[in-house]
Design an enzyme around this catalytic site. Structure first.
Site, PDB file in Angstrom:
ATOM      1  N   LEU A  28      -3.399   4.967  -0.858  1.00 37.50           N
ATOM      2  CA  LEU A  28      -4.797   4.517  -0.785  1.00 37.50           C
ATOM      3  C   LEU A  28      -4.822   3.070  -0.313  1.00 37.50           C
ATOM      4  CD1 LEU A  28      -6.217   6.177  -4.016  1.00 37.50           C
ATOM      5  CD2 LEU A  28      -6.147   7.050  -1.678  1.00 37.50           C
ATOM      6  N   HIS A  29      -4.487   2.916   0.969  1.00 36.62           N
ATOM      7  CA  HIS A  29      -4.324   1.575   1.540  1.00 36.62           C
ATOM      8  C   HIS A  29      -5.513   0.652   1.204  1.00 36.62           C
ATOM      9  CE1 HIS A  29      -1.060   3.112   4.129  1.00 36.62           C
ATOM     10  NE2 HIS A  29      -1.852   4.094   4.473  1.00 36.62           N
ATOM     11  N   ASP A  30      -6.704   1.039   1.641  1.00 45.92           N
ATOM     12  CA  ASP A  30      -7.867   0.143   1.565  1.00 45.92           C
ATOM     13  C   ASP A  30      -8.292  -0.149   0.138  1.00 45.92           C
ATOM     14  OD1 ASP A  30      -9.431   1.585   4.510  1.00 45.92           O
ATOM     15  OD2 ASP A  30      -7.919   0.012   4.295  1.00 45.92           O
ATOM     16  N   THR A  59       0.825  -1.219   0.000  1.00 48.72           N
ATOM     17  CA  THR A  59       0.000   0.000   0.000  1.00 48.72           C
ATOM     18  C   THR A  59       0.857   1.266   0.000  1.00 48.72           C
ATOM     19  OG1 THR A  59      -0.260   0.186   2.423  1.00 48.72           O
ATOM     20  CG2 THR A  59      -1.848  -1.213   1.223  1.00 48.72           C
ATOM     21  N   CYS A  74      -6.556  -1.043  -2.218  1.00 49.44           N
ATOM     22  CA  CYS A  74      -5.868  -2.250  -2.694  1.00 49.44           C
ATOM     23  C   CYS A  74      -6.712  -3.504  -2.460  1.00 49.44           C
ATOM     24  CB  CYS A  74      -4.528  -2.405  -1.997  1.00 49.44           C
ATOM     25  SG  CYS A  74      -3.325  -1.138  -2.419  1.00 49.44           S
TER      26      CYS A  74
END
Ligand code: RIB
Ligand code: CA
Length: 320
Positions: A243-245, A192, A247
């Site tokens: 934009l961690h989530d 991420t 992914c």
């Protein structure tokens, strides 16, 4: 088109909203249910945010309340990054969607039990609900095809030197999930941190000139400013905002954008300095069975273009 059935468990949260946006934009996803975790903010705020964003995006999906607190640890929210509301300084219209009259665990159990095919579980927050589900209803394991999880890290955390926030908040729940035998695809910080929108791309989103694009770019600008203040790796944020989530959703619909490796991963629950660490045996020295596909690379440009297209598509769709 064969749709992929999914349940999304999240703690909106700015990047959770980006993940929901992509999911709502995909014709190849059948979103059966949304459930909310305490994490970025309290359960009251995360479920409100989920209701508000899902309503604003004109989606009609059941949203069920999860547990109020981690198994054993005191809840630590990320208000310094996601703000008092959990969505930065963006105000969404009052939600039309009501909270489900079922709890998250009852709703997930019912949806899985009644489904004729296994369902992908997308999780973008702490794993409190999922851990509790597996303790209370182990019989549903066979109906979960895999868990696409944003959480953990093979190298270095963001909540402590070793622990990523989602696992740090509830390591005991994460331990239950990682030992469950359900296949996990882990979008940890290793991937991420490479999945970022740069400032030019952020300007491109804002220049769409729609109400949605304005809200999205406002949330991301809030996120980047606050995330910078909470991370010594200042230079990492010069590139933009991670934009961690997103992914965890993008992998489900376009796995080809990612690279990873099957590993044995354990969750440290008690370490005085390491609680919440995901201990990734990426050298395969333990000889233990691989329980997690740990993602480490992403085609960033394709990943961001996918997101930008989703913002444009949903801008058109909600303005009709
Ligand atoms: O470490 C990043 C994760 O923590 C993301 O899911 C973000 O929303 C926060 O929950
Ligand atoms: Ca999250």
């Amino acid at each position: 088109m064969k749709k992929i059935p999914v349940i999304i468990d999240c703690d909106p949260g700015i990047d959770d909203v980006m993940a929901l946006l992509l999911a709502f934009s995909r014709d190849d996803l059948d979103i059966k249910l949304i459930t909310t975790e305490p994490g970025n903010q309290t359960q009251d705020k995360t479920i409100y945010n989920a209701r508000a964003f899902t309503s604003y995006m004109k989606q009609n999906i059941e949203i069920a309340r999860g547990l109020d607190a981690p198994f054993f640890r005191k809840l630590e929210v990320a208000d310094e990054v996601h703000g008092e509301s959990g969505l930065g300084d963006v105000i969404l219209p009052e939600p039309d969607l009501l909270e489900s009259d079922r709890t998250a665990i009852n709703a997930i159990t019912d949806v899985l039990t009644k489904s004729e095919e296994p369902i992908v579980l997308i999780a973008t927050g702490p794993l409190t609900n999922i851990g509790a589900l597996l303790l209370a209803h182990p019989e549903v394991k066979g109906k979960i095809s895999y868990i696409s999880y944003m959480g953990g890290a093979a190298v270095a955390g963001n909540m402590s030197p070793f622990a990523e926030f989602n696992v740090y908040v509830d390591p005991h729940a994460a331990d239950i999930v990682f030992r469950s035998g359900i296949p996990i695809v882990m979008s940890g910080l290793d991937v991420t941190h490479k999945a970022y929108v740069n400032m030019e791309e952020l300007d491109q989103i804002e220049s769409m000139g729609t109400d949605l694009s304005h809200k999205i770019s406002s949330m991301l600008r809030f996120y980047i400013q606050n995330a910078k203040n909470t991370d010594f790796r200042e230079t990492d944020f010069e590139n933009g905002i991670r934009l961690h989530d997103l992914c965890a959703v993008s992998y489900v619909v376009t796995p080809e954008l990612f690279k990873g490796e099957d590993c044995f991963v354990a969750v440290e629950t008690e370490g005085r300095h390491t609680a919440g660490a995901t201990v990734v045996d990426y050298m395969h020295r333990s000889g233990k069975p691989h329980n997690v596909k740990v993602l480490h690379s992403v085609n960033r440009e394709a990943f961001v273009n996918q997101f930008i297209e989703a913002v444009a598509k949903m801008s058109r769709q909600i303005s009709q």
